[in-house]
Design a protein around this motif. Structure first.
Motif, PDB file in Angstrom:
ATOM      1  N   GLN A  76     -17.672 -24.133   5.899  1.00 15.67           N
ATOM      2  CA  GLN A  76     -16.438 -24.632   5.287  1.00 15.67           C
ATOM      3  C   GLN A  76     -15.321 -24.714   6.313  1.00 15.67           C
ATOM      4  O   GLN A  76     -14.544 -25.678   6.327  1.00 15.67           O
ATOM      5  CB  GLN A  76     -16.004 -23.728   4.132  1.00 15.67           C
ATOM      6  N   GLU A 112      -4.210 -28.770   0.814  1.00  8.93           N
ATOM      7  CA  GLU A 112      -4.983 -29.770   0.068  1.00  8.93           C
ATOM      8  C   GLU A 112      -6.476 -29.693   0.396  1.00  8.93           C
ATOM      9  O   GLU A 112      -7.319 -29.652  -0.500  1.00  8.93           O
ATOM     10  CB  GLU A 112      -4.423 -31.156   0.429  1.00  8.93           C
ATOM     11  N   SER A 139      -8.141 -26.384  -0.754  1.00  9.28           N
ATOM     12  CA  SER A 139      -8.360 -26.433  -2.207  1.00  9.28           C
ATOM     13  C   SER A 139      -9.600 -27.265  -2.545  1.00  9.28           C
ATOM     14  O   SER A 139     -10.391 -26.876  -3.389  1.00  9.28           O
ATOM     15  CB  SER A 139      -7.145 -27.003  -2.914  1.00  9.28           C
ATOM     16  N   GLU A 140      -9.750 -28.411  -1.891  1.00 13.76           N
ATOM     17  CA  GLU A 140     -10.909 -29.269  -2.124  1.00 13.76           C
ATOM     18  C   GLU A 140     -12.210 -28.554  -1.740  1.00 13.76           C
ATOM     19  O   GLU A 140     -13.207 -28.635  -2.464  1.00 13.76           O
ATOM     20  CB  GLU A 140     -10.807 -30.559  -1.325  1.00 13.76           C
ATOM     21  N   LYS A 155     -12.793 -25.377  -1.587  1.00  8.61           N
ATOM     22  CA  LYS A 155     -13.065 -24.200  -2.405  1.00  8.61           C
ATOM     23  C   LYS A 155     -13.597 -24.566  -3.789  1.00  8.61           C
ATOM     24  O   LYS A 155     -14.210 -23.749  -4.443  1.00  8.61           O
ATOM     25  CB  LYS A 155     -11.828 -23.330  -2.547  1.00  8.61           C
ATOM     26  N   SER A 156     -13.319 -25.792  -4.227  1.00  9.55           N
ATOM     27  CA  SER A 156     -13.744 -26.174  -5.587  1.00  9.55           C
ATOM     28  C   SER A 156     -15.180 -26.644  -5.645  1.00  9.55           C
ATOM     29  O   SER A 156     -15.867 -26.813  -4.714  1.00  9.55           O
ATOM     30  CB  SER A 156     -12.832 -27.252  -6.137  1.00  9.55           C
TER      31      SER A 156
END
Length: 92
Positions: free
Chosen positions: A14, A85, A88-89, A91-92
């Motif tokens: 990630q 931004e 967040s993307e 992690k989802s």
């Protein structure tokens, strides 16, 4: 001289994706904490990062943000917004 972040909950993959996406936006981030067992000399003398889990945990989610005396506040805000931004993307 470095502004290092550790992205809570991120794994190395990630983190690398975050770096790639920021680079695409011309935001240069880097990894400045590299554990000694991951460097070629220390590997050659038999050190293995698997024997240093705490050290690896510090490495796997660390990124260093750009720092420059001439960085404008609007650029800092842009970097922060894009960082939030993308994190967040991912992690989802």
């Amino acid at each position: 001289h470095l502004y290092q972040l550790r992205i809570k909950g991120f794994e190395e993959k990630q983190r690398d994706e975050l770096i790639s996406r920021l680079a695409y936006l011309d935001i240069g981030v880097n990894v400045h904490y590299i554990s000694l067992p991951m460097l070629s000399y220390f590997k050659s003398i038999g050190l293995d990062i698997k024997d240093f889990p705490w050290s690896y945990n510090l490495f796997k989610n660390e990124v260093s943000l750009p720092i420059d005396n001439n960085l404008l506040l609007e650029n800092v805000e842009y970097v922060c917004l894009k960082l939030i931004e993308i994190v967040s993307e991912l992690k989802s």
